[in-house]
Design an enzyme around this catalytic site. Structure first.
Site, short mmCIF file in Angstrom:
data_model
loop_
_atom_site.label_atom_id
_atom_site.label_comp_id
_atom_site.label_asym_id
_atom_site.label_seq_id
_atom_site.Cartn_x
_atom_site.Cartn_y
_atom_site.Cartn_z
N TYR A 132 -9.96 -0.58 2.99
CA TYR A 132 -9.42 -0.42 4.33
C TYR A 132 -9.10 1.02 4.65
CZ TYR A 132 -8.71 -5.00 6.51
OH TYR A 132 -8.90 -6.20 7.16
N ASP B 121 0.80 -1.22 0.00
CA ASP B 121 0.00 0.00 0.00
C ASP B 121 0.84 1.27 0.00
OD1 ASP B 121 -2.46 -1.27 -0.10
OD2 ASP B 121 -2.55 -1.54 2.05
#
Length: 838
Positions: free
Chosen positions: A487, A395
């Site tokens: 998320y 990420d």
């Protein structure tokens, strides 16, 4: 391609390009590029490309544009920190950018410098480098947004969705990095798309996962292929508790990589889904699982229980009638002895630099950390059937944590009296994208800092004479919230009055899910709702610590706690004690030393080679960074800071694999994310080249100014600088910076100076293993991970002894039925009547 504004940016979003940008001079050498500087840098690159047609660049698309960190010692000299303050220094401001040519597919890296000219400060290109084929810059926010548009507009996707009852306007997807797939050349800019249906504009799309995964080329904006994951069966009721008993798959192997067809037209439900993946189509689950109030109210009849928000919560208000206790000058933050530089990074999110602490006892400003930040993370998923093993997103390295930062809301994300700092990154056009409130700064009460009451005085005297004192703890919070598709990650850097730093990561948001067939067994995840499979996964984070504990010459100490008997068995002492005792002193055997078997001790081992360090739970292993040349006046130990990761370190369950063994291949995750294998790494710092020159300083007599043009650390990114679509640990990744014992048989590799110390870097890997629960659905309650950086042998004594005890006159008895002047007569009083404040 439309000028999409990222959803995480404010409404103003992408700022229009300026043809004559203003160039405000940043007040600090580490200040990030301003929006105007971003425009000026990208404009200079465009002019350079246009004036050099031999470069062959056809259609330029910017991906990154950011400040080049200057050389560390030069920055410390400018700021007068530590011993690095012997000259007047001027640092040349530099920027770095990545762009790609969407026509040729080539990728480029550029360095620029800010220099003086007759027309004022000007950004000029220093170097423009064609990146090797297959090396890809990070995936931009605009490419992630475009992925959904590409998928929604694909006739093949529309056809496949219609077969399971999903209309074109109900098709949505999250663009994801491809992970690892050898069927597609690295030179193409590839994403996979995780597809969902959505029944309404603000409805929770993750409640309706779909059963196919398109692969797209972001440059040509085309769907290249579509994969259909196989499904699991249980052939009969298992006779034992073994999870694999009678478990079968619709394909002959989990490692099936279906060959790419000649045309996307050949990807049909009959040929691709049934013919290759061996199963029928699986419609998405229909039930809504909303989380927004308006949706919950409007569709209450579709839920088992009508939505009714709780009404029994009374307000809690945070008041600071005299204002805040911190100071913010540009990006420089000061509070309770702490001083640091706070900056936005498109990749790291929050970057904290030049962190010092003023010792209230000695009045000395003491350097602690040159830089703290998140530098990588990876989220590997556990379902073994292809293509799910591709799901392990980096990420930070693949998307950029800062580019995913939220616009924070006052009174919601941050409560109290708040200061904000903005964030800027580049759009494809080179215009800046501005996140106005990217970083939140505030202070908050955090319980008790220290307390003691003399029990001899219980029941005697009043508050001033009761022999006790309570000091409440306050902490400074520097935070950011980032949304990575489903998320959310909440990053909190916490500073305490006793010299402690805490790095806190909170995980929330929505589980990444895939569709489950009716009665499909779920061995590698949890069926959190009918037809909704949340696969097991891990979240693994790498934090980079660039220490300067009382100076740059530092070392890493590894400490193990041993029961004395075990230590003596493993490390027998010499026999010198039996012959050299003095009169009145007795030599004891090992058994005599620990007669009652209660002794344990901590053993320190200086780490003398760049290496990864495993965790040892039996020895409660911990690490600390020390300055070997400076000792505590009483303990005699080197001054240092302890690294607390207990509770946030666990086993990593993805493995390297045993390639060559029947049916077995090499583990994709470990092949690209080797940093997750160990919780702690120590390496030597290595900086880029610098050019130092002297210039006359008019008005300063004969004193010259040292002009520094260079680049800071070359060891920033544990998975490499360019992460998307890598197929192994790159040459510039952390595994290449340590000594391989198998290759160092003669001990000739580089060493770490543990006696004098040297400029080192420490990387800490923390994480959590997420075995999903139904209670994590539809939105997950926040889970928290911590790193604690605590002074050890650093201060003469508790550095918070000067923090005053306070008594909050606004505190009242919760259930008092009589009048009160606002003073709570029992608050802080223990059961014996002794007051806890003075």
């Amino acid at each position: 391609m439309p000028n999409d504004v990222p959803t995480t940016a404010p409404a103003s979003g992408i700022q229009p390009p300026l043809t004559k940008p203003t160039l405000p001079c940043p007040s600090h050498p580490l200040d990030p590029l301003t929006p105007d500087e971003t425009t000026a840098v990208t404009l200079s690159i465009r002019h350079h490309v246009a004036s050099n047609p031999d470069l062959g660049v056809k259609a330029l698309r910017f991906i990154t544009c950011y400040l080049v960190p200057p050389p560390k010692r030069a920055v410390l000299e400018v700021l007068g920190i530590g011993e690095e303050k012997n000259a007047k220094v001027e640092i040349v401001r530099r920027a770095e950018a990545d762009f790609l040519d969407i026509v040729t597919g080539n990728n480029y890296n550029v360095y620029c410098s800010l220099s003086s000219s007759p027309n004022g400060p000007t950004w000029t290109v220093d170097t423009l480098t064609l990146l090797p084929s297959g090396v890809q810059p990070q995936i931009s926010v605009e490419e992630l947004i475009a992925a959904e548009r590409i998928v929604k507009n694909s006739p093949k996707v529309i056809e496949l969705a219609a077969e399971v009852g999903v209309k074109p306007d109900q098709i949505f997807c999250d663009g994801w990095s491809i992970g690892f797939d050898e069927r597609f050349p690295q030179a193409r800019r590839i994403q996979q798309a995780l597809v969902f249906a959505r029944w309404g504009e603000n409805e929770n799309l993750y409640a309706h996962p779909m059963d196919f995964i398109p692969i797209i080329d972001a440059n040509v904006e085309q769907v290249l292929h579509i994969d259909f994951p196989p499904r699991w069966y249980r052939s009969s009721q298992p006779k034992s508790a073994h999870p694999l008993d009678n478990l079968t798959l619709s394909t002959s192997t989990t490692g099936l990589l279906p060959p790419l067809p000649d045309s996307l037209d050949e990807v049909t439900s009959e040929k691709a889904c049934k013919g290759i993946s061996g199963r029928e189509r699986i419609p998405p689950p229909m039930r809504r699982y909303d989380f927004l109030d308006d949706e919950l109210k409007e569709h209450a009849d579709e839920n088992e229980k009508p939505y009714k928000p709780r009404t029994d919560l009374k307000p809690i208000q945070i008041l600071q009638p005299d204002g805040v206790s911190f100071k913010l000058d540009g990006h420089v933050l000061e509070w309770q002895g702490w001083k640091m530089h706070v900056a936005f990074s498109h990749r790291e999110g929050i970057v904290l630099s030049t962190i010092t602490y003023k010792d209230y006892i000695t009045e000395q400003v003491r350097p602690l950390f040159y830089r703290l930040s998140l530098v990588e993370m990876v989220v590997p998923y556990a379902s073994p059937e292809f293509p799910h093993p591709r799901k392990f997103a980096f990420d930070s390295g693949e998307y950029g944590m800062g580019t995913m930062a939220n616009e924070l809301s006052l009174g919601c994300d941050c409560v109290g009296k708040i200061a904000y700092l903005p964030g800027t990154y580049t759009s494809h056009s080179g215009a800046p994208v501005v996140i106005k409130n990217a970083i939140c700064i505030h202070e908050e009460d955090s319980g008790v800092l220290w307390k003691h009451s003399d029990y001899r005085f219980f029941g005697q005297g009043d508050r001033e004479t009761a022999g006790g004192k309570t000091v409440r703890r306050r902490r400074l919070v520097v935070s950011m919230v980032c949304t990575l598709a489903n998320y959310e990650y909440i990053w909190n850097y916490l500073f305490y009055q006793d010299g402690t730093i805490e790095i806190e990561c909170r995980l929330t948001g929505i589980l990444q899910v895939y569709v489950a067939a009716p009665d499909e067994p779920n061995v590698f995840g949890t069926t959190v709702a009918p037809g909704v499979n949340a696969q097991n996964h891990q979240h693994l984070f790498s934090f980079r610590l660039d220490p300067m504990i009382d100076g740059l010459n530092n070392a890493l100490i590894e400490s193990d706690v041993w029961p004395l008997d075990d230590y003596l068995e493993a490390h027998p002492p010499s026999n010198s004690n039996s012959t050299n005792s003095s009169p009145g002193q007795h030599s004891l055997t090992p058994n005599e030393i620990n007669h009652f078997s209660n002794a344990f001790l901590s053993i320190d081992t200086p780490i003398s080679v760049p290496s990864p360090r495993p965790y040892s739970l039996p020895h409660d292993r911990r690490w600390r960074i020390v300055n070997p040349s400076k000792k505590h006046y009483a303990s005699g130990k080197s001054v240092g800071y302890g690294l607390g990761v207990k509770g946030s370190v666990g086993p990593v369950f993805v493995k390297r694999g045993k390639e060559g063994k029947e049916g077995k291949g090499e583990g994709w995750v470990m092949k690209r994310a080797g940093f997750i294998e160990y919780p702690c790494w120590v390496v030597k710092e290595k900086e880029g080249e610098s050019v130092v020159s002297s210039v006359d300083n008019e008005g300063e007599g004969e004193r010259e100014v040292k002009k520094v043009k260079g680049e800071g650390s070359q060891r920033m990114w544990p998975a490499g600088k360019y992460v998307p679509q890598t197929r192994e640990n790159p040459e510039d990744s952390i595994g290449r910076w340590v000594v391989d014992k198998d290759d160092d048989k003669d001990g000739e590799k580089e060493k770490l100076d543990t006696e004098k110390g040297e400029d080192i870097l420490v990387f800490l890997t923390i994480g959590t293993t997420h075995i999903p629960r139904p209670e994590d659905w539809p939105v997950m309650p926040a889970e928290t991970l911590h790193i604690h950086l605590k002074p050890q042998h650093f201060f003469d004594m508790n550095p918070a002894m000067d923090v005053p005890g306070t008594r909050d006159l606004m505190s009242k008895d919760a259930f008092s039925t009589h009048g009160s002047d606002g003073v709570n007569g029992t608050n802080g009083t223990n059961a014996n009547g002794a007051c806890g404040c003075n």
